[in-house]
Design a protein around this motif. Sequence first.
Motif, PDB file in Angstrom:
ATOM      1  N   ILE A  51      16.988  -2.925 -14.891  1.00  0.00           N
ATOM      2  CA  ILE A  51      15.680  -2.724 -15.510  1.00  0.00           C
ATOM      3  C   ILE A  51      15.634  -3.551 -16.784  1.00  0.00           C
ATOM      4  CG2 ILE A  51      14.026  -1.071 -16.447  1.00  0.00           C
ATOM      5  CD1 ILE A  51      15.345   1.091 -14.767  1.00  0.00           C
ATOM      6  N   GLY A  52      14.819  -4.600 -16.767  1.00  0.00           N
ATOM      7  CA  GLY A  52      14.704  -5.496 -17.902  1.00  0.00           C
ATOM      8  C   GLY A  52      15.127  -6.907 -17.527  1.00  0.00           C
ATOM      9  N   GLY A  94      15.185  -9.518 -19.599  1.00  0.00           N
ATOM     10  CA  GLY A  94      15.473 -10.281 -20.806  1.00  0.00           C
ATOM     11  C   GLY A  94      16.838 -10.939 -20.694  1.00  0.00           C
ATOM     12  N   GLY A 142      19.549  -8.616 -18.996  1.00  0.00           N
ATOM     13  CA  GLY A 142      19.283  -8.365 -17.586  1.00  0.00           C
ATOM     14  C   GLY A 142      19.488  -9.586 -16.720  1.00  0.00           C
ATOM     15  N   ASP A 167      10.889  -5.815 -14.212  1.00  0.00           N
ATOM     16  CA  ASP A 167      10.397  -5.986 -15.574  1.00  0.00           C
ATOM     17  C   ASP A 167       8.881  -5.824 -15.578  1.00  0.00           C
ATOM     18  OD1 ASP A 167      11.670  -7.407 -18.326  1.00  0.00           O
ATOM     19  OD2 ASP A 167       9.498  -7.519 -18.134  1.00  0.00           O
ATOM     20  N   GLU A 168       8.364  -5.225 -16.636  1.00  0.00           N
ATOM     21  CA  GLU A 168       6.926  -4.972 -16.695  1.00  0.00           C
ATOM     22  C   GLU A 168       6.127  -6.189 -17.131  1.00  0.00           C
ATOM     23  OE1 GLU A 168       6.279  -1.820 -19.440  1.00  0.00           O
ATOM     24  OE2 GLU A 168       7.034  -2.906 -21.181  1.00  0.00           O
ATOM     25  N   GLY A 221      12.074 -11.886 -21.559  1.00  0.00           N
ATOM     26  CA  GLY A 221      12.052 -10.938 -22.669  1.00  0.00           C
ATOM     27  C   GLY A 221      11.802 -11.639 -23.994  1.00  0.00           C
ATOM     28  N   SER A 231       6.200  -1.709 -13.565  1.00  0.00           N
ATOM     29  CA  SER A 231       6.661  -0.694 -14.509  1.00  0.00           C
ATOM     30  C   SER A 231       7.467   0.388 -13.810  1.00  0.00           C
ATOM     31  CB  SER A 231       5.470  -0.044 -15.228  1.00  0.00           C
ATOM     32  OG  SER A 231       4.747  -0.999 -15.968  1.00  0.00           O
ATOM     33  N   THR A 242      16.498  -2.756 -21.397  1.00  0.00           N
ATOM     34  CA  THR A 242      15.082  -2.754 -21.763  1.00  0.00           C
ATOM     35  C   THR A 242      14.799  -3.339 -23.143  1.00  0.00           C
ATOM     36  OG1 THR A 242      15.452  -0.425 -22.311  1.00  0.00           O
ATOM     37  CG2 THR A 242      14.332  -0.897 -20.243  1.00  0.00           C
ATOM     38  N   GLY A 243      15.846  -3.688 -23.894  1.00  0.00           N
ATOM     39  CA  GLY A 243      15.633  -4.389 -25.157  1.00  0.00           C
ATOM     40  C   GLY A 243      15.184  -3.509 -26.296  1.00  0.00           C
ATOM     41  N   ARG A 283      11.815  -2.580 -29.353  1.00  0.00           N
ATOM     42  CA  ARG A 283      10.399  -2.608 -29.709  1.00  0.00           C
ATOM     43  C   ARG A 283      10.277  -2.925 -31.193  1.00  0.00           C
ATOM     44  NH1 ARG A 283       9.204   1.817 -32.704  1.00  0.00           N
ATOM     45  NH2 ARG A 283      10.623   3.598 -32.555  1.00  0.00           N
TER      46      ARG A 283
END
Length: 393
Positions: free
Chosen positions: A7-8, A10, A13, A30-31, A37, A76, A104-105, A107
């Motif tokens: 998941i991710g 970036g 991932g 990835d969304e 990323g 997502s 997921t990194g 924010r």
Amino acid sequence: MLDTIIIGAGPAGLAAASTLKGDRSVMVIDEYTQAGGRLLGQLYEEGRGKWWNGLEIAERMYKEIEDEVQVKLNTSVINIEKDTHFTIHTTDGIFTSNHLIVATGAREKSTPLPGWDLPGVMTVGAAQVLTNFQRVSPGEQGVIIGINPLSMVISLELGYADIPVKKICMPVANALNYQKPGDAFETLVSLGGLAPSRMIFYGSRTLEQLPKVQEFLLKAFPKRGIRAMGLPISIKEQVIRINGTDKVESVTVQKTNADGEPIEDTEKDISCDFVCLSDGLAPLSEICSLLNMKHVYIKSLGGYVPLHSRYMETEIDGLYVAGNITGIENAKIAIMQGRLAASQILGDTAAAEEYLKKINDERQNAKVRFHPDLVNGKEKLQSSWTDFSHSLN
């Protein structure tokens, strides 16, 4: 049934997927609409004539996996269940796997202040992506609110694109903002290797030998600010409001003393048409919360991070974490963490040890640290993992 879902997409991932490809069946979710990323907006000089171009690196990493790995972008994750395997519920279907890597990194954080809802106000990360990825200027002249490694590096990148930054200064003090001029000064000192002003250049070396001199240097810091790394920086001015009717037109700044206390009758307006907010980064770990994983709050890592070992393993068998979800660091470390987690899944002990050594070396020698106490933060995390492991025995 897949062997591993990541998941991710970036740096962590993509690196994990590249390590696993060919040996295991892998899916990356990835969304965002494009893989990479935070690499997508990064562009900075690492040394004389040597550049880190995140967009090029992301494209190269994606090409390495696109023929052998399933990649689901613009997708997502809604929920995760764990029984004998992992069940990942997404907006594009339900998928199962034996292993899961959460990468997921992070924010961006931003401190609210009057006028922050005006058109033309954005985070520094948004300005970075607009400039370096979308090739769109955020405006004609801007003000950066917040002095930290992220805002400083992105301010440099705006300069590379000939987008004027009129001032970089502090956010107004409030219940959500704890940064003081001393914290900003430490940031500038930590960036001493990025060719700042002579004051900071020599100050960084002096502080390494005589830490107590920091208080003197902080008080001597000019109230009007300095130019460091070609940027107008003022650690003794804070933005108290953003002004405008239909869009950003100016900001109002107020001078402070060395303790961050405002000085009366020192307000003035600075004209600008865009404002970037920056209060640093925080690990994006909501995905792990879906499985009720244990988290540890460590300020120097950016906040709450999933409890994990130095080998990226978590309390849940088969689940690994990698990248900024484990603490805010640079993309090189994220890439190596992704490869470390993948090596653990493959059972390649020698490779895992080699990546761990490279991570520690990069961590010790990194030009930019997002927190000066990061190494101690990592040690605290490992101490918590050790205590947890012993409690199971």
